[in-house]
Motif scaffolding. Structure first.
Motif, short mmCIF file in Angstrom:
data_model
loop_
_atom_site.label_atom_id
_atom_site.label_comp_id
_atom_site.label_asym_id
_atom_site.label_seq_id
_atom_site.Cartn_x
_atom_site.Cartn_y
_atom_site.Cartn_z
N GLN A 5 29.32 53.61 57.83
CA GLN A 5 28.47 52.57 58.39
C GLN A 5 29.12 51.91 59.60
N VAL A 32 28.62 54.22 62.55
CA VAL A 32 27.27 54.11 63.12
C VAL A 32 27.17 52.87 64.00
N ASP A 59 26.52 52.79 68.04
CA ASP A 59 25.43 52.06 68.67
C ASP A 59 25.97 51.10 69.74
N GLU A 93 21.82 48.31 63.35
CA GLU A 93 21.90 49.71 62.95
C GLU A 93 20.64 50.17 62.23
N SER A 140 17.91 50.52 65.15
CA SER A 140 18.14 51.69 65.99
C SER A 140 17.87 52.98 65.23
N THR A 141 18.23 53.03 63.94
CA THR A 141 17.96 54.23 63.15
C THR A 141 16.47 54.44 62.97
N VAL A 196 14.28 57.70 64.18
CA VAL A 196 13.41 58.45 63.28
C VAL A 196 12.05 58.67 63.92
N LEU A 210 19.64 63.36 62.29
CA LEU A 210 18.91 62.22 61.76
C LEU A 210 19.22 62.01 60.28
N ARG A 219 22.66 60.53 59.94
CA ARG A 219 22.67 59.12 60.33
C ARG A 219 22.08 58.25 59.22
N LEU A 220 20.99 58.71 58.62
CA LEU A 220 20.38 57.96 57.53
C LEU A 220 21.31 57.87 56.33
N LEU A 222 23.60 55.02 56.04
CA LEU A 222 22.98 53.74 55.68
C LEU A 222 22.41 53.78 54.27
N ILE A 225 15.02 52.66 54.54
CA ILE A 225 16.35 52.24 54.96
C ILE A 225 16.67 50.90 54.34
#
Length: 269
Positions: free
Chosen positions: A71, A74, A78, A181, A184-185, A189, A240, A243-244, A247, A266
């Motif tokens: 985390q 990420v 960002d 975060e 932005s995620t 998506v 993607l 990245r998910l 989180l 999320i």
């Protein structure tokens, strides 16, 4: 706090580790939480069970540390994107705009002096500079869109929908700003979903739904295309999904002849 089996009631708050016979979860000397074992009255843990709980606590500490590290990566990524976006905007992009304006003046001066060839060449250079400026702007926007930082998730998603070559039906219900975060995620998506729908699906329309619920931020992108979307090595969907995962979220893909739906929830407590 969690319990297993799922039917086991959680202890009332506040409580102490001593009252629950908790085994502390630590990593590198830092306290991360506790694992507790509740048994029927009169029962006690055997030496083997004690070792198992201790081993589980040690592994849990490592897992929690890895998740926290991911985390932080990420968030750091960002922040780096935002710094690069500012550098591009305030540096190279501004210089290119200035040069293009100067060339515009040269074109006008050359034209009045009947130097048609000079005017044509200068105008061509000016056009190339403007194209380069547009490319820089697009690159900066892809790294971290300024509208997301300045105006929030709803404005950023509307921006994506407006730029989509496919008609987008947008449903949003997000009443507050969320951690950067998370925003932005969610943005990426939707961006990935719209891009894939336009390039690969042959879809006629796309529906985007973003709703802030108790479980987290629900993000869905659905198209009516030919399907076939999947997470493949090196693909945008793989990035993607990774990245998910940092989180504590999961990318769900349903893709068949009826179309494709990308969805995730999320956490954003």
């Amino acid at each position: 706090m969690a319990a297993w089996p799922v039917t086991t009631p959680l202890p009332p708050e506040p409580c102490t580790l001593t009252e629950l016979a908790g085994v502390p979860v630590r990593h590198d000397g830092r306290f991360r939480g506790a694992i507790t074992v509740r048994q029927a009255p009169g029962e006690s843990l055997s030496s083997v069970e004690h070792r198992l709980v201790g081993d589980l606590a040690a592994q849990a500490g490592l897992v929690l540390e890895l998740r926290a590290t991911a985390q932080r990566l990420v968030a750091a990524g960002d922040a780096a994107r935002r710094r690069l976006e500012r550098d591009l905007h305030d540096g190279a992009q501004q210089r290119l705009v200035t040069v293009a304006m100067e060339l515009g003046g040269v074109v006008r001066l050359a034209a009045t002096g009947a130097a048609a060839e000079v005017a044509a060449r200068a105008d061509d250079v000016r056009r190339q500079l403007l194209e380069a400026t547009a490319e820089l702007r697009e690159m900066a926007r892809g790294l971290h869109p300024a509208v997301l930082t300045q105006d929030g998730l709803e404005a950023a998603i509307e921006f994506l929908a407006d730029r989509s070559p496919l008609p987008v039906r947008l449903t949003m219900s997000v009443a507050r700003r969320l951690p950067s975060e998370v925003e932005s995620t969610a943005y990426f998506v939707v961006s990935e979903g719209l891009t894939n729908a336009a390039k690969h699906s042959g879809a006629g329309t796309v529906a985007v739904r973003i709703v802030l619920a108790e479980a987290g931020l629900l993000v869905e992108v659905t198209d009516d295309g030919c399907g076939g979307a999947a997470v493949r090595a090196g693909s945008g969907l793989e990035g993607l999904a990774d990245r998910l995962a940092t989180l504590d979220a999961r990318l769900t893909i349903v893709s068949d002849q009826a179309g494709t739906r990308l969805s995730t929830v999320i956490p954003c407590a």
